[in-house]
Scaffold this motif. Structure first.
Motif, PDB file in Angstrom:
ATOM      1  N   ASP A   1       9.810  13.513   5.656  1.00 49.59           N
ATOM      2  CA  ASP A   1       8.818  14.889   5.591  1.00 49.59           C
ATOM      3  C   ASP A   1       8.388  15.232   4.105  1.00 49.59           C
ATOM      4  O   ASP A   1       7.094  15.529   3.872  1.00 49.59           O
ATOM      5  N   GLY A   2       9.283  15.077   3.269  1.00 49.04           N
ATOM      6  CA  GLY A   2       9.089  15.577   1.844  1.00 49.04           C
ATOM      7  C   GLY A   2       7.996  14.508   1.101  1.00 49.04           C
ATOM      8  O   GLY A   2       7.145  14.766   0.608  1.00 49.04           O
ATOM      9  N   LEU A   3       8.223  13.171   1.726  1.00 48.80           N
ATOM     10  CA  LEU A   3       7.213  12.147   1.155  1.00 48.80           C
ATOM     11  C   LEU A   3       6.092  12.272   1.695  1.00 48.80           C
ATOM     12  O   LEU A   3       4.922  12.174   1.083  1.00 48.80           O
TER      13      LEU A   3
ATOM     14  N   LEU B   1       4.251  14.843  -0.150  1.00 43.40           N
ATOM     15  CA  LEU B   1       3.853  14.564  -1.601  1.00 43.40           C
ATOM     16  C   LEU B   1       2.980  13.333  -1.708  1.00 43.40           C
ATOM     17  O   LEU B   1       2.283  13.047  -2.623  1.00 43.40           O
ATOM     18  N   CYS B   2       3.043  12.533  -0.892  1.00 40.84           N
ATOM     19  CA  CYS B   2       2.360  11.036  -0.809  1.00 40.84           C
ATOM     20  C   CYS B   2       1.038  11.125  -0.266  1.00 40.84           C
ATOM     21  O   CYS B   2       0.308  10.037  -0.460  1.00 40.84           O
ATOM     22  N   HIS B   3       0.490  11.938   0.590  1.00 42.27           N
ATOM     23  CA  HIS B   3      -0.817  12.084   1.471  1.00 42.27           C
ATOM     24  C   HIS B   3      -0.773  10.517   2.195  1.00 42.27           C
ATOM     25  O   HIS B   3      -2.083  10.055   2.168  1.00 42.27           O
ATOM     26  N   LEU B   4       0.363  10.389   2.819  1.00 39.02           N
ATOM     27  CA  LEU B   4       0.136   8.787   3.763  1.00 39.02           C
ATOM     28  C   LEU B   4       0.475   9.605   5.328  1.00 39.02           C
ATOM     29  O   LEU B   4       0.967  10.524   5.292  1.00 39.02           O
ATOM     30  N   THR B   5      -0.311   8.873   6.015  1.00 37.03           N
ATOM     31  CA  THR B   5      -0.093   9.184   7.395  1.00 37.03           C
ATOM     32  C   THR B   5       1.362   8.793   7.741  1.00 37.03           C
ATOM     33  O   THR B   5       2.121   7.908   6.884  1.00 37.03           O
TER      34      THR B   5
ATOM     35  N   PRO C   1       0.840  -1.094   0.079  1.00 37.53           N
ATOM     36  CA  PRO C   1       0.109   0.007   0.064  1.00 37.53           C
ATOM     37  C   PRO C   1       0.892   1.385   0.084  1.00 37.53           C
ATOM     38  O   PRO C   1       1.794   1.417   1.083  1.00 37.53           O
ATOM     39  N   GLY C   2       0.566   2.144  -0.736  1.00 37.17           N
ATOM     40  CA  GLY C   2       1.181   3.568  -0.800  1.00 37.17           C
ATOM     41  C   GLY C   2       2.535   3.372  -1.664  1.00 37.17           C
ATOM     42  O   GLY C   2       3.092   4.469  -1.942  1.00 37.17           O
TER      43      GLY C   2
ATOM     44  N   ALA D   1       2.325   6.674  10.053  1.00 30.43           N
ATOM     45  CA  ALA D   1       2.411   5.126  10.266  1.00 30.43           C
ATOM     46  C   ALA D   1       2.299   4.333   8.952  1.00 30.43           C
ATOM     47  O   ALA D   1       3.314   3.493   8.654  1.00 30.43           O
ATOM     48  N   GLU D   2       1.411   5.010   7.976  1.00 24.55           N
ATOM     49  CA  GLU D   2       1.475   4.092   6.630  1.00 24.55           C
ATOM     50  C   GLU D   2       2.577   4.420   5.848  1.00 24.55           C
ATOM     51  O   GLU D   2       3.116   3.455   5.190  1.00 24.55           O
ATOM     52  N   LEU D   3       3.163   5.606   6.008  1.00 23.53           N
ATOM     53  CA  LEU D   3       4.557   5.768   5.327  1.00 23.53           C
ATOM     54  C   LEU D   3       5.614   5.080   5.827  1.00 23.53           C
ATOM     55  O   LEU D   3       6.521   4.438   5.204  1.00 23.53           O
ATOM     56  N   SER D   4       5.763   4.803   7.328  1.00 21.63           N
ATOM     57  CA  SER D   4       6.930   4.204   7.694  1.00 21.63           C
ATOM     58  C   SER D   4       6.581   2.816   7.232  1.00 21.63           C
ATOM     59  O   SER D   4       7.682   2.075   7.043  1.00 21.63           O
ATOM     60  N   SER D   5       5.357   2.110   7.310  1.00 17.68           N
ATOM     61  CA  SER D   5       5.357   0.540   6.926  1.00 17.68           C
ATOM     62  C   SER D   5       5.767   0.417   5.368  1.00 17.68           C
ATOM     63  O   SER D   5       6.422  -0.397   5.116  1.00 17.68           O
ATOM     64  N   THR D   6       5.194   1.527   4.532  1.00 17.34           N
ATOM     65  CA  THR D   6       5.667   1.314   3.045  1.00 17.34           C
ATOM     66  C   THR D   6       7.108   1.508   2.988  1.00 17.34           C
ATOM     67  O   THR D   6       7.719   0.711   2.119  1.00 17.34           O
ATOM     68  N   LEU D   7       7.638   2.364   3.590  1.00 16.86           N
ATOM     69  CA  LEU D   7       9.307   2.570   3.550  1.00 16.86           C
ATOM     70  C   LEU D   7       9.996   1.328   3.686  1.00 16.86           C
ATOM     71  O   LEU D   7      10.960   0.792   3.266  1.00 16.86           O
ATOM     72  N   LEU D   8       9.420   0.664   4.943  1.00 16.83           N
ATOM     73  CA  LEU D   8      10.175  -0.672   5.343  1.00 16.83           C
ATOM     74  C   LEU D   8       9.955  -1.758   4.184  1.00 16.83           C
ATOM     75  O   LEU D   8      11.014  -2.367   4.055  1.00 16.83           O
ATOM     76  N   GLN D   9       8.737  -1.920   3.913  1.00 18.52           N
ATOM     77  CA  GLN D   9       8.769  -2.843   2.846  1.00 18.52           C
ATOM     78  C   GLN D   9       9.661  -2.580   1.470  1.00 18.52           C
ATOM     79  O   GLN D   9      10.148  -3.610   1.079  1.00 18.52           O
ATOM     80  N   LEU D  10       9.501  -1.209   1.183  1.00 22.77           N
ATOM     81  CA  LEU D  10      10.438  -1.198  -0.032  1.00 22.77           C
ATOM     82  C   LEU D  10      12.013  -1.376   0.185  1.00 22.77           C
ATOM     83  O   LEU D  10      12.533  -1.517  -0.717  1.00 22.77           O
ATOM     84  N   GLU D  11      12.366  -0.998   1.305  1.00 20.11           N
ATOM     85  CA  GLU D  11      13.644  -1.089   1.535  1.00 20.11           C
ATOM     86  C   GLU D  11      14.022  -2.472   1.568  1.00 20.11           C
ATOM     87  O   GLU D  11      15.031  -3.068   1.043  1.00 20.11           O
ATOM     88  N   LEU D  12      13.415  -3.375   2.336  1.00 23.71           N
ATOM     89  CA  LEU D  12      13.338  -4.946   2.321  1.00 23.71           C
ATOM     90  C   LEU D  12      13.392  -5.395   0.894  1.00 23.71           C
ATOM     91  O   LEU D  12      14.045  -6.289   0.944  1.00 23.71           O
TER      92      LEU D  12
END
Length: 365
Positions: free
Chosen positions: A324-326, A329-333, A307-308, A335-346
């Motif tokens: 902060d920039g993301l 731009l991405c209109h995520l909370t 998601p996201g 918590a949502e952004l943290s989860s998305t970034l973790l999975q993309l990093e993985l």
């Protein structure tokens, strides 16, 4: 029969002069705890069996407080723990005991007198693992243990606290609210019956259960002679993975961790390091494994499952950005952004650069 078996094992456990290794030996010889009790007067006439009425009161107290006793031949007993040389014949459990057989459990340990950075990192690492629905194990001590438990719960995961005292004992005092939350959203475990008070000799024994339940142990901070290093040594003896989080070279709390790294422990900078190592071992559940490695179809195959992710990748297409920039731009909370970034990093799709910015990893076609 079941109650009688619990009674017999507890009576044996509370008999001075008997321990898990000797009881395991006797069980192989006599098959049942009742047979061991009958044979002991002949085998060990110097021993005095624990009082049967005291044992019965402890079991009654266990049930009255909403806990259960589980002996090592019941199917619900954690199978990982049976692999160690001295598993407890009886465990006392309060909360969701099914978590103990969930694969993989990941232990996180560290010093009570932790640095603020160490505490923050442990909390974030546990939260990131919790978002992957991975369960953490720790010892409910103040410091790194508390940060690990709290982070896992905040991330939506579960957590297991292994105690060095009875489940009913209020120790440590500052963690009573956290302990209550773990009972609701996780599990408490102890090999000690109700009323058993904390004692320095009990914590090293507790540590063997923390590592024994887990597939891997992450050490966040610990000196050369710390309990965290004892847990790491036990993990190695139990054939578990050992992970270490590097710290400041001039901080005594990092000396033990750095020693583990010199000896071959896996360096941890993020949850990705833990998940990828366990994925290679084939013990990570599908919801975590599917974001640990990029599928053969490449990035385009991964994005719909996260998601996201599409909006984050699009935002980073013009260059590196801060969190902060993301967010703007991405209109995520957050918590949502943290989860998305973790999975993309993985997945190896994004990377963290110097200064804390995030950037896309160039994909090889």
């Amino acid at each position: 029969m079941g109650q009688g078996v619990h009674h017999a094992w507890l009576q044996l456990m509370l008999t001075p002069g008997l321990g898990p290794i000797s009881l395991l030996h006797y069980e192989r010889q006599f098959a049942t705890p009742h047979a061991i009790l009958r044979a002991l007067p002949r085998l060990k006439p110097e021993l005095t069996l624990a009082d049967a009425s005291w044992v019965e009161r402890l079991l009654t107290q266990t049930h009255q407080m909403g806990a259960t006793a589980l002996h090592w031949r019941e199917p619900a007993y954690p199978q990982q723990l049976l692999e160690i040389s001295d598993p407890p014949p009886l465990l006392f459990i309060q909360g969701d005991g099914a978590l103990l057989n969930q694969e993989p459990l990941i232990a996180m340990v560290g010093t009570r007198r932790c640095s603020r950075n160490g505490e923050r990192f442990a909390h974030k690492l546990a939260a990131d693992l919790g978002q992957m629905r991975l369960t953490t194990v720790s010892g409910l001590a103040v410091g790194i243990d508390s940060a690990a438990h709290a982070g896992s719960l905040l991330g939506g995961g579960a957590t297991v606290a292994v105690l060095g005292c009875g489940l009913d004992v209020s120790y440590p005092k500052p963690n009573m609210q956290l302990k209550a939350q773990i009972i609701r959203q996780g599990c408490l475990v102890s090999e000690y019956p109700p009323g058993t008070q904390p004692h320095p000799k009990r914590f090293p024994r507790r540590n063997r259960i923390i590592s024994g339940l887990s597939r891997g142990v992450v050490v966040v901070e610990g000196g050369l002679k710390s309990g965290s290093l004892i847990t790491a040594r036990m993990a190695l003896e139990q054939n578990r993975e050992v992970f270490a989080v590097p710290g400041a070279v001039d901080d005594e709390r990092s000396r033990g961790v750095h020693q583990l790294l010199k000896e071959g422990a896996t360096l941890v900078e993020s949850a990705a390091d833990v998940v990828q190592a366990l994925a290679w071992g084939g013990v990570v559940p599908e919801q975590a494994k599917r974001v640990a490695v990029i599928p053969s179809g490449g990035v385009s195959e991964v994005l719909p499952d996260i998601p996201g992710a599409a909006s984050v990748v699009a935002a980073l297409g013009d260059g590196a950005l801060t969190v902060d920039g993301l967010l703007r731009l991405c209109h995520l909370t957050p918590a949502e952004l943290s989860s998305t970034l973790l999975q993309l990093e993985l997945c190896g799709i994004i990377t963290r650069e110097m200064g804390g910015t995030l950037a896309l990893v160039p994909q090889v076609s």
